[in-house]
Scaffold this motif. Structure first.
Motif, PDB file in Angstrom:
ATOM      1  N   PHE A  21     142.221  21.902 -19.912  1.00  0.00           N
ATOM      2  CA  PHE A  21     142.433  20.387 -20.591  1.00  0.00           C
ATOM      3  C   PHE A  21     143.676  20.114 -21.266  1.00  0.00           C
ATOM      4  CE2 PHE A  21     137.770  20.359 -20.383  1.00  0.00           C
ATOM      5  CZ  PHE A  21     137.900  18.468 -20.236  1.00  0.00           C
ATOM      6  N   THR A  22     144.284  20.688 -20.559  1.00  0.00           N
ATOM      7  CA  THR A  22     145.943  21.039 -21.712  1.00  0.00           C
ATOM      8  C   THR A  22     146.941  19.669 -21.163  1.00  0.00           C
ATOM      9  OG1 THR A  22     146.517  22.351 -18.980  1.00  0.00           O
ATOM     10  CG2 THR A  22     146.215  23.014 -20.837  1.00  0.00           C
ATOM     11  N   ARG A  23     148.630  19.280 -20.194  1.00  0.00           N
ATOM     12  CA  ARG A  23     149.020  18.482 -20.565  1.00  0.00           C
ATOM     13  C   ARG A  23     149.430  18.525 -18.667  1.00  0.00           C
ATOM     14  NH1 ARG A  23     151.700  17.389 -25.391  1.00  0.00           N
ATOM     15  NH2 ARG A  23     150.252  17.780 -26.666  1.00  0.00           N
ATOM     16  N   PRO A  24     149.558  17.184 -18.185  1.00  0.00           N
ATOM     17  CA  PRO A  24     150.072  17.140 -16.998  1.00  0.00           C
ATOM     18  C   PRO A  24     150.676  18.388 -16.129  1.00  0.00           C
ATOM     19  CG  PRO A  24     149.991  14.527 -17.868  1.00  0.00           C
ATOM     20  CD  PRO A  24     149.827  16.286 -18.861  1.00  0.00           C
ATOM     21  N   GLU A  25     152.340  18.794 -16.821  1.00  0.00           N
ATOM     22  CA  GLU A  25     152.996  19.701 -16.161  1.00  0.00           C
ATOM     23  C   GLU A  25     152.151  21.154 -16.243  1.00  0.00           C
ATOM     24  OE1 GLU A  25     154.256  19.081 -21.442  1.00  0.00           O
ATOM     25  OE2 GLU A  25     153.529  17.772 -18.915  1.00  0.00           O
ATOM     26  N   GLY A  26     151.843  20.999 -17.308  1.00  0.00           N
ATOM     27  CA  GLY A  26     150.802  22.709 -17.092  1.00  0.00           C
ATOM     28  C   GLY A  26     150.075  22.712 -16.300  1.00  0.00           C
ATOM     29  N   THR A  27     148.689  21.521 -16.004  1.00  0.00           N
ATOM     30  CA  THR A  27     148.178  21.674 -15.008  1.00  0.00           C
ATOM     31  C   THR A  27     148.802  21.691 -13.620  1.00  0.00           C
ATOM     32  OG1 THR A  27     146.781  20.016 -16.271  1.00  0.00           O
ATOM     33  CG2 THR A  27     146.180  20.072 -14.572  1.00  0.00           C
TER      34      THR A  27
ATOM     35  N   THR B 156     144.508  14.317 -18.816  1.00  0.00           N
ATOM     36  CA  THR B 156     144.526  12.973 -18.819  1.00  0.00           C
ATOM     37  C   THR B 156     146.503  12.528 -18.079  1.00  0.00           C
ATOM     38  OG1 THR B 156     144.616  12.232 -20.688  1.00  0.00           O
ATOM     39  CG2 THR B 156     142.181  11.903 -19.485  1.00  0.00           C
ATOM     40  N   GLY B 157     146.335  11.910 -18.667  1.00  0.00           N
ATOM     41  CA  GLY B 157     148.403  11.262 -18.551  1.00  0.00           C
ATOM     42  C   GLY B 157     149.175  11.460 -16.762  1.00  0.00           C
ATOM     43  N   PHE B 158     148.380  11.951 -15.447  1.00  0.00           N
ATOM     44  CA  PHE B 158     148.651  11.669 -14.749  1.00  0.00           C
ATOM     45  C   PHE B 158     149.555  11.022 -13.645  1.00  0.00           C
ATOM     46  CE2 PHE B 158     145.904  15.187 -14.920  1.00  0.00           C
ATOM     47  CZ  PHE B 158     146.832  16.701 -14.228  1.00  0.00           C
ATOM     48  N   ASP B 159     150.594  11.113 -12.841  1.00  0.00           N
ATOM     49  CA  ASP B 159     151.228   9.687 -12.562  1.00  0.00           C
ATOM     50  C   ASP B 159     151.013  10.050 -11.561  1.00  0.00           C
ATOM     51  OD1 ASP B 159     153.130  12.050 -11.022  1.00  0.00           O
ATOM     52  OD2 ASP B 159     154.440  11.020 -12.365  1.00  0.00           O
ATOM     53  N   ASP B 160     151.432   8.863 -10.293  1.00  0.00           N
ATOM     54  CA  ASP B 160     150.849   9.068  -8.084  1.00  0.00           C
ATOM     55  C   ASP B 160     150.969  10.427  -8.351  1.00  0.00           C
ATOM     56  OD1 ASP B 160     149.487   6.428  -9.488  1.00  0.00           O
ATOM     57  OD2 ASP B 160     151.142   5.836  -8.261  1.00  0.00           O
ATOM     58  N   ALA B 161     152.353  10.683  -8.663  1.00  0.00           N
ATOM     59  CA  ALA B 161     152.272  11.760  -7.940  1.00  0.00           C
ATOM     60  C   ALA B 161     151.690  13.358  -8.613  1.00  0.00           C
ATOM     61  CB  ALA B 161     154.196  12.896  -7.900  1.00  0.00           C
ATOM     62  N   GLY B 162     151.783  13.256  -9.850  1.00  0.00           N
ATOM     63  CA  GLY B 162     150.227  14.615  -9.702  1.00  0.00           C
ATOM     64  C   GLY B 162     149.010  13.897  -9.657  1.00  0.00           C
ATOM     65  N   LYS B 163     148.724  12.661  -8.963  1.00  0.00           N
ATOM     66  CA  LYS B 163     147.044  12.308  -8.478  1.00  0.00           C
ATOM     67  C   LYS B 163     147.334  12.848  -7.465  1.00  0.00           C
ATOM     68  CE  LYS B 163     146.266   9.274 -11.950  1.00  0.00           C
ATOM     69  NZ  LYS B 163     145.818   7.725 -11.890  1.00  0.00           N
ATOM     70  N   ALA B 164     147.854  12.563  -6.605  1.00  0.00           N
ATOM     71  CA  ALA B 164     148.393  13.085  -5.069  1.00  0.00           C
ATOM     72  C   ALA B 164     148.522  14.790  -4.496  1.00  0.00           C
ATOM     73  CB  ALA B 164     149.995  12.153  -4.952  1.00  0.00           C
ATOM     74  N   ALA B 165     148.840  14.892  -5.810  1.00  0.00           N
ATOM     75  CA  ALA B 165     149.127  16.727  -5.420  1.00  0.00           C
ATOM     76  C   ALA B 165     147.653  17.438  -6.152  1.00  0.00           C
ATOM     77  CB  ALA B 165     150.033  17.465  -6.938  1.00  0.00           C
TER      78      ALA B 165
END
Length: 268
Positions: free
Chosen positions: A76-82, A101-110
């Motif tokens: 439950f951290t931050r997008p960059e750490g997750t 939470t707070g992922f952009d589309d690229a993060g969700k794709a990853a």
């Protein structure tokens, strides 16, 4: 009884400590790893020290050390750490429960790509109550398809960094999908000045930040002569912790795949 070996990311934070406490209270779960960012004053401290009973697990910044004995990582951290944790877990077959939470589309794709290598539950809110609320919203939206204006109001503590909340966005997505709309096209996230009349197809969002509010969400269906409000209010983060542990148990017999709390709670 099979004991699930679980690590927690952000172990010294408010949510991390709630997870550590919840894991320690369950016989079928064992805390085997605790992560925090490099430079954290908590590094080297026993993850259960705040409870007054040591967990026998020190908080580490090194992924290979913290996850050496873990089969699951709750994050439950931050997008960059997750995303950093995600890459390691995918490579080593460690299952993930992601509440960040707070992922952009690229993060969700990853995350979707990593789910081809390991099993993942990814949800903007792990609360059982919130996810039942999402199901209710899906049902309600279909009945309020015409003649009702839809607004989503959310409130969180002053430290929350993303807005609207991931839960509010998920509520908007559920309502929009039920109505055959695209939230990216109908979502209204700011109003200021002369905005003109409200577009009846829009879904509005209002964000409140202040104090120590854990999380309040209300979806308002406003018609002529009546309005219906469907709300969920969190008084403690413990509900997120308990939902996360249910997600870990759900993944116990899964090797790969991307799931959410609707899968965990059989709400499909």
């Amino acid at each position: 009884m099979t004991v699930l070996k679980v690590a927690v990311a952000g172990a010294s934070g408010r949510m991390g400590q709630m997870l550590v406490e919840a894991i320690s209270a369950d016989d079928d779960l064992q805390l085997t790893g605790a992560l925090d960012v490099a430079g954290s004053p908590a590094l080297g401290v026993d993850a259960g020290a705040f409870l007054g009973k040591p967990a026998g697990v020190k908080i580490e910044a090194d992924l290979s050390t913290a996850l050496a004995n873990a089969d699951f990582l709750i994050d439950f951290t931050r997008p960059e750490g997750t995303l950093k944790h995600l890459a390691y877990c995918a490579e080593h077959g460690i299952k993930m429960i992601i509440g960040t939470t707070g992922f952009d589309d690229a993060g969700k794709a990853a995350i979707a790509a990593a789910a081809e290598k390991t099993a993942i539950v990814f949800a903007p809110n792990m609360s059982v109550g919130v996810n039942v609320t999402l199901k209710l919203l899906e049902m309600a939206a279909k009945s309020f398809a015409t003649g009702y204006d839809i607004e989503i109001i959310e409130a969180h503590h002053r430290h929350k960094v993303d807005a609207p909340s991931g839960t509010a966005l998920k509520m908007g997505e559920v309502v929009a999908d039920a109505l055959g709309r695209d939230l990216n096209e109908v979502g209204v996230f700011a109003r200021e000045g002369v905005t003109g009349e409200r577009d009846p197809s829009s879904i509005g969002f209002a964000t409140i930040r202040g104090g120590d509010i854990v999380g309040d969400h209300t979806v308002l269906f406003a018609g002529i002569g009546e309005r219906v409000e469907i709300s969920h209010k969190s008084s403690s983060r413990v509900t997120y912790a308990h939902g996360s542990l249910r997600a870990a148990r759900f993944l116990a017999d899964k090797s790969t795949g991307l799931f959410d709390m609707f899968d965990v709670l059989n709400l499909r």
